[in-house]
Design an enzyme around this catalytic site. Structure first.
Site, PDB file in Angstrom:
ATOM      1  N   ASN A 697     -44.248 -86.961  -3.514  1.00 38.01           N
ATOM      2  CA  ASN A 697     -43.712 -88.007  -4.379  1.00 38.01           C
ATOM      3  C   ASN A 697     -42.788 -87.463  -5.460  1.00 38.01           C
ATOM      4  OD1 ASN A 697     -44.025 -90.725  -3.994  1.00 38.01           O
ATOM      5  ND2 ASN A 697     -45.414 -91.032  -5.689  1.00 38.01           N
ATOM      6  N   ASN A 723     -40.170 -91.943  -6.570  1.00 37.71           N
ATOM      7  CA  ASN A 723     -41.541 -91.712  -7.012  1.00 37.71           C
ATOM      8  C   ASN A 723     -42.225 -93.056  -7.199  1.00 37.71           C
ATOM      9  OD1 ASN A 723     -43.923 -90.800  -8.116  1.00 37.71           O
ATOM     10  ND2 ASN A 723     -43.063 -90.458 -10.154  1.00 37.71           N
ATOM     11  N   ASP A 744     -56.744 -88.330  -2.933  1.00 36.43           N
ATOM     12  CA  ASP A 744     -55.929 -87.698  -3.968  1.00 36.43           C
ATOM     13  C   ASP A 744     -55.910 -86.190  -3.763  1.00 36.43           C
ATOM     14  OD1 ASP A 744     -55.341 -90.095  -5.160  1.00 36.43           O
ATOM     15  OD2 ASP A 744     -56.985 -89.993  -6.602  1.00 36.43           O
ATOM     16  N   ASP A 746     -56.503 -84.008  -5.882  1.00 36.46           N
ATOM     17  CA  ASP A 746     -57.503 -83.321  -6.697  1.00 36.46           C
ATOM     18  C   ASP A 746     -58.921 -83.782  -6.392  1.00 36.46           C
ATOM     19  OD1 ASP A 746     -57.293 -85.851  -7.680  1.00 36.46           O
ATOM     20  OD2 ASP A 746     -57.025 -85.275  -9.783  1.00 36.46           O
ATOM     21  N   GLU A 832     -52.120 -99.322  -7.707  1.00 33.01           N
ATOM     22  CA  GLU A 832     -51.931 -99.487  -6.269  1.00 33.01           C
ATOM     23  C   GLU A 832     -53.265 -99.593  -5.541  1.00 33.01           C
ATOM     24  OE1 GLU A 832     -52.963 -95.254  -6.380  1.00 33.01           O
ATOM     25  OE2 GLU A 832     -51.944 -96.652  -7.701  1.00 33.01           O
ATOM     26  N   ASP A 833     -54.300 -98.924  -6.051  1.00 35.91           N
ATOM     27  CA  ASP A 833     -55.609 -99.012  -5.415  1.00 35.91           C
ATOM     28  C   ASP A 833     -56.219-100.392  -5.614  1.00 35.91           C
ATOM     29  OD1 ASP A 833     -55.769 -98.600  -8.113  1.00 35.91           O
ATOM     30  OD2 ASP A 833     -57.185 -96.947  -8.026  1.00 35.91           O
TER      31      ASP A 833
END
Length: 919
Positions: A697, A723, A744, A746, A832-833
């Site tokens: 992104n 992005n 994700d 992380d 977005e989630d």
């Protein structure tokens, strides 16, 4: 005297004795005190003296008892021998100690080698088990391939028709036209792709009479349509727009008929043609009445019974929003269920039924004949009685305050402007629609306008008159969105409306909103619906939905993936066979033609509608359990071959109710190369992993010297145009599986956690299955919604930072979900989630599924996440409330359970093992 004297003497003697005792005691006390004083004074002095002379005494002792100067004692022979023996023993002890330490070191090394050998043996056993599983899977796949008798389906290859027609025998009368005798199927093979040729109306005389707004809207939507072709020779269908005409231009039927028959591809009878007459006003005339249209289909909003051919012609909606998209912010919410008025009606009858009929009949004669009776008087009296009873607040007006809109004879004319009517409908729970009394009218433009205005603002339509032909009635189940009541039951309408429960009413309102948005709201939706209706009738599948082409970023791989120290031990159980190359992609387009034959009602009456053909959906039918053992076992991997079992048998096969499959990891990243590399390394050796798609992104490319880990499956690095968090859910063409693990860069997940989530998703393919749970909470003071991440016994969202979902929802998110939601995600770079959870719950009316006890993720060494910022939560509050406005209601649903493996915390016999050690 004598006795008295003796008494005195005796008394004197005793007193002397007492005095002596007292004196003796005093003497003793004095000596005792003196003795103690001497001890306390002199003893410390003596001790102090000897302590000060202790060093001198030690030196003297050394001289007395120590070795004498000159080794005087060693001059004795046996003493010398003892000294030599002592030295020899000391040397031997030193040598033995050195040998002991050397032996201990060797023992430690050997122990390490033993442990390494044991570990190697265990690894070899695991590798052997993996190889056995792979061999077994390969043998199974080979047997399936050899026994397969069904062709493998994929995207249809277009077979186009010939230029010349073979010709059809003409029917006895065009009034009897149906598809089987008036439509040329030879021009529309199943794999043709349904090419449509649209005539340019400006090339014909009637084109100059068209309403400019209608013509402009039609031309714009035709240019953007995926089915439209410029090559008329290969067309399956030919489309011509003939209305709405400008006022006061009126084209004579004979003149219009002559122009239609002069169309270059009319071919004498107009077969495979559709004539579209769109209306923008309630008084739009029936332009094609008394016009011989041959074998051409007619699509318009007003029909008479003598011209309407069921199953052939199409009743379409009026063109309300000609060029503009509907504004979701102006549409009222679907809740509260009950509005100010129970029902409303405004209209004025311009011409009665009796005056419109050429021959006057009595009311009783009309009841006996074909035409229905004129119930208008009874309807007016009944509705006024309901209004006067004041049991419920209703509003019925049978005369317009201002001049009524023009309308057809026997039709209830509309009152006021469109904006005024919508404002009243926003206050109405139900909207009454009284059909025209003229029995010759199948449907009128004014009646259709009332219907679609009610659907737009959420007033449930109540259609009085079951003889009406509603738009696309062959495909749409109008009973799910409207009440159609025969006019003789007008006296029972009030009771019927009061009997509806809140849940039924909301379901009808939500379905009405779906129908309006999908089929009636814009010129695009109307034109697409007309084509979809004809395409479904002739059983041609829709055009495949487009996929996002992935622009790969070149990168170097080869660094061996390391071992994650944070990875928990998976125990002695294997997690499943690691699939060998090439990765196994999910079968695509297996239901190309069955969808249009067996499942068209669901596709037409459920979101997103019938306009796209998907490679696969989460709603495909599931075989019964015995089918996999009786001839339909292709792809299935039952546990223990069907016998079942505990941990070891469970880990050797996927089992479940659907054939074997893999999943794709989609990982969104932004300028965190080290964190990304660590996350990719943790995927090494993950079973059933098909591919990793890294959505890059960042505008900057990865470092040129960055060496990507080799994890045993392809890593595709995709470059994005901008992005945007919406890129996480783009349906990339590199995703070749139905299952997507969105994660994700992380997020720390163990392999057993991922495998368990994958297995759970396979049983709930239509839902989001993941790890971190959140919920929406009602803000009582502000009467709005809040996003909440606190620990709770209820949840309504599963964050897509670590969740499985079907690729079907990636298509819907990117191409079907309202653009306003994606725009807000880009504006806040957030939510977005939440948007994905809204979408899935809206489609399925089900909550997500949370697996395992994880609530958050720790990322040692990662920069502080944006989610720790207070503004992050404020933005998410705003997102939730905005999404509710767009959908018209809160689609999220609560769930009060999470999923763990079957044998978790179950005591097992020694010969059984658990499904998962930690789950």
């Amino acid at each position: 005297m004598t006795g008295y004297t003796m008494l005195r003497n005796g008394g004197a003697g005793n007193g002397g004795q007492t005095c002596m005792l007292r004196w003796s005691n005093r003497i003793r006390l004095t000596w005792l005190s003196f003795t103690l004083f001497v001890i306390l004074v002199f003893f410390p002095l003596i001790a102090h003296y000897y302590l000060t002379t202790l060093d001198e005494a030690d030196e003297a002792g050394k001289r007395i008892f120590g070795p004498r100067v000159g080794n005087e004692l060693c001059e004795v022979k046996h003493v010398l021998d003892l000294c030599r023996i002592r030295e020899s023993v000391s040397e031997e002890l030193l040598q033995l100690e050195a040998k002991r330490q050397e032996l201990n070191s060797e023992i430690a090394k050997l122990n390490l080698k033993i442990e390494a050998c044991k570990k190697s043996i265990e690894n070899a056993k695991q590798d052997l088990l993996q190889l056995k599983n792979v061999i077994s899977q390969t043998e199974h796949s080979y047997k399936e391939l050899m026994a397969q008798n069904q062709p493998k389906l994929s995207l249809p290859i277009r077979l186009l028709p010939e230029k010349d027609d073979a010709g059809l025998p003409p029917p006895k009368a065009t009034r009897g036209c149906r598809l089987h005798n008036c439509f040329d199927y030879s021009r529309c093979p199943l794999t043709s792709g349904f090419p449509v040729y649209v005539y340019d109306s400006d090339q014909f005389v009637f084109g100059s009479y068209l309403d400019p707004l209608v013509k402009q809207a039609f031309q714009a939507t035709a240019r953007a349509n995926v089915y439209v072709t410029e090559n008329a020779d290969i067309a399956c269908l030919y489309v011509i727009l003939v209305g709405e005409m400008q006022e006061p231009v009126v084209l004579r039927p004979a003149e219009l008929e002559k122009q239609l028959y002069s169309l270059p591809h009319w071919r004498t009878d107009g077969h495979n043609h559709v004539i579209i007459n769109l209306s923008r006003k309630s008084d739009t005339q029936n332009l094609l009445y008394n016009v011989s249209t041959g074998r051409a289909m007619v699509a318009q909003s007003t029909f008479y019974t003598v011209q309407y051919r069921p199953g052939f012609d199409l009743v379409v909606s009026p063109l309300v929003h000609a060029m503009s998209e509907p504004n979701f912010m102006e549409i009222p919410p679907q809740v509260p269920v009950k509005r100010k008025y129970l029902f409303t009606f405004q209209g004025e009858k311009i011409e009665s039924l009796r005056s419109s009929l050429q021959e006057a009949r009595s009311f009783e004669e009309e009841m006996e004949g074909d035409p229905p009776a004129d119930y208008d008087d009874r309807i007016i009296a009944t509705l006024k009685a309901v209004q006067d009873s004041k049991l419920d607040q209703v509003l019925v007006e049978f005369t317009c305050k201002n001049q009524p809109k023009p309308s057809l004879p026997t039709e209830w004319a509309l009152c006021g402007e469109r904006e005024d009517r919508l404002e009243l409908l926003k206050l109405s729970t139900f909207a009454l629609i009284i059909t025209p009394g003229d029995p010759r009218l199948v449907i009128s433009s004014g009646c259709a306008t009332r219907l679609f205005e009610a659907l737009e603002v959420g007033a449930v339509p109540v259609v009085l008159g079951e003889q009406v032909q509603l738009p696309y009635q062959d495909m749409l189940q109008w009973n799910e969105a409207a009440l159609v009541v025969p006019k003789p039951r007008v006296t029972e309408v009030h009771f019927l409306l009061r009997s509806l429960s809140d849940s039924d009413l909301l379901a009808m309102r939500r379905q009405g909103r779906f129908l309006w948005e999908t089929y009636f709201s814009t010129a695009d939706s109307i034109f697409n619906t007309v084509l979809a209706m004809i395409r479904t009738r002739i059983q041609i599948p829709a055009a495949p939905i487009r996929e996002e082409a992935a622009a790969e970023i070149p990168h170097r791989s080869g660094k061996a993936a390391g071992t994650d120290p944070n990875m928990a031990d998976n125990g002695d159980l294997d997690l499943g066979p690691v699939e060998t190359e090439p990765p196994y992609a999910s079968p695509r387009y297996l239901r190309n033609f069955t969808l249009t034959v067996t499942d068209f009602y669901r596709s037409w009456n459920c979101a997103p509608g019938p306009f796209h053909l998907f490679p696969h959906t989460p709603f495909d039918p599931v075989l019964p359990s015995e089918a996999k053992f009786l001839g339909s076992g292709t792809g299935f991997r039952p546990i223990g071959g069907g016998a079942g079992g505990s941990g070891k048998e469970f880990q050797a096969a996927l089992g479940g109710n659907v054939p074997r499959e893999q999943f794709t990891v989609v990982m969104l990243t932004y300028e965190r190369e080290e964190v990304l590399m660590n996350s990719l390394e943790r995927l090494n050796g993950l079973p059933y992993l098909n591919k990793v798609v890294v959505v890059w992104n960042s505008p900057k490319l990865p470092s040129e010297d960055l060496l990507w880990p080799d994890i045993g499956v392809p890593i595709m690095v995709v470059r994005t145009e901008k992005n945007s968090l919406n890129n996480r859910f783009l349906p990339w063409n590199e995703i070749e599986t139905e299952a997507i693990l969105s994660i994700d860069d992380d997020a720390h997940l163990r392999h057993d956690e991922i495998m368990f989530g994958f297995r759970v998703w396979r049983e709930a393919r239509d839902r989001i299955v993941g790890f971190p749970g959140r919920y929406h909470a009602w803000d009582i003071p502000h009467q709005s919604w809040l996003y909440n991440s606190n620990y709770s016994c209820e949840l309504s969202m599963v964050l897509t930072g670590a969740a499985f979902f079907h690729k079907y929802y990636a298509y819907l998110y990117s191409y079907v979900m309202p653009q306003a939601i994606r725009d807000m995600v880009d504006e806040y770079i957030n939510c977005e989630d939440i948007a994905m959870n809204f979408l899935v719950s809206h489609i399925t009316r089900k909550p997500p599924i949370k697996v395992t006890s994880r609530w958050t993720f720790r990322c040692p060494g990662c920069p502080q996440a944006l989610s720790h910022d207070d503004s992050h939560f404020h933005e998410r509050h705003k997102c939730i409330n905005f999404f509710v406005k767009v959908y018209g209601y809160m689609p999220l649903l609560y769930t009060q359970f999470r999923v763990d493996s079957v044998l978790f915390k179950t005591r097992l016999p020694h010969d059984k093992t658990k499904c998962f050690k930690f789950i």
